[in-house]
Design an enzyme around this catalytic site. Structure first.
Site, PDB file in Angstrom:
ATOM      1  N   GLU A 153     -59.438 -21.334  24.167  1.00  0.00           N
ATOM      2  CA  GLU A 153     -60.638 -21.994  24.696  1.00  0.00           C
ATOM      3  C   GLU A 153     -61.711 -21.019  25.175  1.00  0.00           C
ATOM      4  OE1 GLU A 153     -59.057 -24.887  27.453  1.00  0.00           O
ATOM      5  OE2 GLU A 153     -57.794 -25.785  25.917  1.00  0.00           O
ATOM      6  N   ASN A 194     -57.941 -20.150  19.620  1.00  0.00           N
ATOM      7  CA  ASN A 194     -57.634 -21.585  19.666  1.00  0.00           C
ATOM      8  C   ASN A 194     -58.653 -22.278  20.563  1.00  0.00           C
ATOM      9  OD1 ASN A 194     -55.662 -23.704  19.088  1.00  0.00           O
ATOM     10  ND2 ASN A 194     -55.086 -23.609  21.260  1.00  0.00           N
ATOM     11  N   HIS A 230     -57.321 -32.821  20.005  1.00  0.00           N
ATOM     12  CA  HIS A 230     -57.036 -33.887  20.982  1.00  0.00           C
ATOM     13  C   HIS A 230     -58.024 -35.004  20.667  1.00  0.00           C
ATOM     14  CE1 HIS A 230     -54.184 -31.551  23.229  1.00  0.00           C
ATOM     15  NE2 HIS A 230     -55.041 -30.543  23.319  1.00  0.00           N
ATOM     16  N   GLU A 258     -52.731 -28.790  18.543  1.00  0.00           N
ATOM     17  CA  GLU A 258     -52.371 -29.614  19.707  1.00  0.00           C
ATOM     18  C   GLU A 258     -52.675 -31.088  19.438  1.00  0.00           C
ATOM     19  OE1 GLU A 258     -54.017 -28.086  23.408  1.00  0.00           O
ATOM     20  OE2 GLU A 258     -53.698 -26.002  22.789  1.00  0.00           O
ATOM     21  N   ASP A 260     -52.989 -34.819  19.288  1.00  0.00           N
ATOM     22  CA  ASP A 260     -52.592 -36.116  19.838  1.00  0.00           C
ATOM     23  C   ASP A 260     -53.764 -37.065  19.657  1.00  0.00           C
ATOM     24  OD1 ASP A 260     -54.199 -35.220  22.020  1.00  0.00           O
ATOM     25  OD2 ASP A 260     -52.444 -34.754  23.239  1.00  0.00           O
TER      26      ASP A 260
HETATM   27  O1  9MR Z   1     -49.885 -30.022  28.127  1.00  0.00           O
HETATM   28  C1  9MR Z   1     -50.341 -29.230  29.188  1.00  0.00           C
HETATM   29  C2  9MR Z   1     -50.167 -30.002  30.469  1.00  0.00           C
HETATM   30  O2  9MR Z   1     -48.810 -30.220  30.752  1.00  0.00           O
HETATM   31  C3  9MR Z   1     -50.827 -29.243  31.592  1.00  0.00           C
HETATM   32  O3  9MR Z   1     -50.790 -30.040  32.767  1.00  0.00           O
HETATM   33  C4  9MR Z   1     -52.261 -28.927  31.216  1.00  0.00           C
HETATM   34  C5  9MR Z   1     -52.945 -28.151  32.311  1.00  0.00           C
HETATM   35  O4  9MR Z   1     -54.163 -27.655  31.905  1.00  0.00           O
HETATM   36  O5  9MR Z   1     -52.278 -28.170  30.033  1.00  0.00           O
HETATM   37  C6  9MR Z   1     -51.806 -28.904  28.983  1.00  0.00           C
HETATM   38  O6  9MR Z   1     -51.982 -28.238  27.759  1.00  0.00           O
HETATM   39  C7  9MR Z   1     -53.307 -27.858  27.425  1.00  0.00           C
HETATM   40  C8  9MR Z   1     -53.211 -26.641  26.534  1.00  0.00           C
HETATM   41  O7  9MR Z   1     -52.496 -25.629  27.215  1.00  0.00           O
HETATM   42  C9  9MR Z   1     -54.570 -26.162  26.116  1.00  0.00           C
HETATM   43  N1  9MR Z   1     -55.341 -27.190  25.505  1.00  0.00           N
HETATM   44  C10 9MR Z   1     -55.430 -28.420  26.242  1.00  0.00           C
HETATM   45  C11 9MR Z   1     -54.044 -28.922  26.615  1.00  0.00           C
HETATM   46  C12 9MR Z   1     -54.146 -30.254  27.317  1.00  0.00           C
HETATM   47  O8  9MR Z   1     -54.750 -30.117  28.550  1.00  0.00           O
END
Ligand code: 9MR
Length: 446
Positions: A153, A194, A230, A258, A260
């Site tokens: 990011e 990413n 996402h 990622e 969903d």
């Molecule tokens: O899936 C992750 C979740 O359990 C955490 O609470 C969250 C905190 O920021 O991060 C989530 O994963 C993220 C990923 O590391 C980066 N892209 C966005 C994802 C969803 O927030």
């Protein structure tokens, strides 16, 4: 492309023999994906890798990503004291199940340890902290990680550099330093940039595109670009495939990292049907781009998804429900990954019917059907007239008769017979004694 050739040949053969939705439903997603030259992965939670959750994680996915366990706050909660417990657990589980690991993530602006965000550092100190961290973590798992999300990011919504802890202090140069440190620590890992909201062609992905181009021009070892995906129900970007392709054309791999697809709750049957179509179209976009390495879903069960916590009132975003039952989205993935039914060449089948008969004369109709899955271009029907029969007049075919041997060939307007298409010709004839049906054979061509 090499990845297209690395296909489990035996598996492909097994799947092909029983091709169709039934086999897609029975074959694990990881095997279907591998046979198509891609991986199908999932984010997992280390602490849940037992029981039914572990069974599905191990059986269905060819790649695992620790959802949180490799983030800096997890692995170094106290400065200088590492805790690799969760990360080790995911890597060991993956190795025990013959799975790859996507490492996530070395450098990010979020989920940083408090000692780091709460400290006051010079730019030089920050740079060293960052590269030391990359060296420590990528070094620990050297040779065991398939892909690393080296920088996660890096961009703001408008496609410019995100003014994060790293970007604000170090400018874009932190990205190059992170990649170089990762390459030195684990030369075999594919190194990825990413980000999210870069799935469609638009301002943010334009920014990513320009960034990747600049990095490559500087010789920075960027091997791949990850698109988080996402997504919102019914909103798979129409430009996803074109977007993946333009990055691939820069000379990097691409991956959906990622995936969903969230919906407002409750998830009705209609929403789940839409979600199935959405998952399928994301998979199709990856399959269509040769350099797309694979697709990772961000949690495989709705009970292990970040969505309900971050988007109140929304959820049901993954392929399995809360009880580990596959949802329509699962079938959408499986059916999209299933091998295409191989085309069967045009096959001409023929039926004969006497449509009227009178003393000494009769009319017959011959109907042809293409029972293959590819078109027929031209056809010939042959038969031997039983004793005493003779064709006197024909239509919709050129019919010739030599002694008892009759040959009927297409005319220009009915030569082409599409898959499942049919056509007919007819003739009048004479008969004596009995008038039994002849044995007709139909062959493609003339
Ligand atoms: O899936 C992750 C979740 O359990 C955490 O609470 C969250 C905190 O920021 O991060 C989530 O994963 C993220 C990923 O590391 C980066 N892209 C966005 C994802 C969803 O927030």
């Amino acid at each position: 492309m090499l990845r297209r050739l690395i296909t489990g040949a035996a598996l492909l053969a097994a799947v092909l023999t029983t091709a169709g939705p039934a086999s897609a439903a029975d074959t694990p997603l990881r095997d279907l994906a591998e046979a198509r030259g891609v991986y199908l992965g999932s984010a997992v939670t280390a602490g849940r890798l037992t029981g039914g959750y572990a069974d599905v994680a191990g059986a269905q996915f060819g790649s695992l990503t620790p959802g949180n366990e490799m983030k800096w706050d997890s692995v170094e909660p106290t400065r200088g004291t590492h805790d690799w417990t969760g990360a080790d657990r995911v890597v060991a589980f993956a190795e025990a199940h013959g799975q790859r690991v996507r490492g996530h993530t070395l450098v990010w602006h979020s989920q940083l340890p408090g000692w780091l965000t709460g400290g006051s550092w010079t730019a030089a100190q920050l740079r060293t902290l960052m590269t030391d961290h990359v060296t420590a973590e990528a070094g620990r798992y050297k040779g065991r990680i398939d892909h690393w999300d080296v920088v996660n990011e890096p961009l703001a919504e408008d496609g410019t550099l995100r003014p994060s802890l790293w970007g604000a202090a170090l400018g874009e140069s932190y990205i190059a330093d992170a990649f170089r440190a990762a390459r030195a620590a684990d030369p075999a890992a594919k190194l990825y940039l990413n980000d999210y909201s870069t799935d469609a062609v638009g301002a943010k992905s334009d920014g990513m595109y320009a960034l990747v181009k600049r990095l490559l021009a500087q010789g920075v070892p960027v091997d791949g670009v990850g698109f988080q995906a996402h997504l919102v129900l019914g909103q798979v970007p129409a430009s996803l495939e074109a977007n993946l392709r333009r990055f691939a054309e820069l000379g990097v791999d691409v991956a959906i990292t990622e995936l969903d697809i969230r919906t407002t709750l409750p998830a009705t049957a209609a929403k789940l049907a839409q979600q199935k179509a959405d998952y399928a179209s994301v998979l199709r976009a990856c399959l269509a781009v040769t350099r797309c390495a694979g697709v990772t879903v961000w949690g495989f069960t709705d009970s292990d998804s970040w969505i309900p916590d971050f988007f109140p009132g929304q959820g049901a975003a993954t392929p399995y429900d809360e009880n580990l039952q596959p949802k329509p989205a699962y079938a959408g993935i499986a059916e999209t990954l299933a091998p295409a039914t191989p085309p069967t060449p045009g096959v001409c089948s023929v039926t004969y019917a006497v449509t009227s008969q009178w003393t000494g004369g009769f009319t017959a109709q011959v109907t042809l059907r293409n029972t293959g899955t590819t078109p027929l271009n031209g056809w010939t029907v042959r038969w031997t007239q039983p004793a005493g029969q003779r064709v006197t007049q024909a239509w919709n075919a050129t019919v010739t008769q030599t002694a008892a041997e009759v040959t009927a060939t297409h005319l220009a307007y009915n030569a082409a017979l599409p898959a499942a298409g049919s056509t007919a010709f007819g003739f009048n004839g004479t008969w004596t004694g009995t008038n039994p049906p002849p044995d007709l054979t139909c062959t493609p061509g003339t």
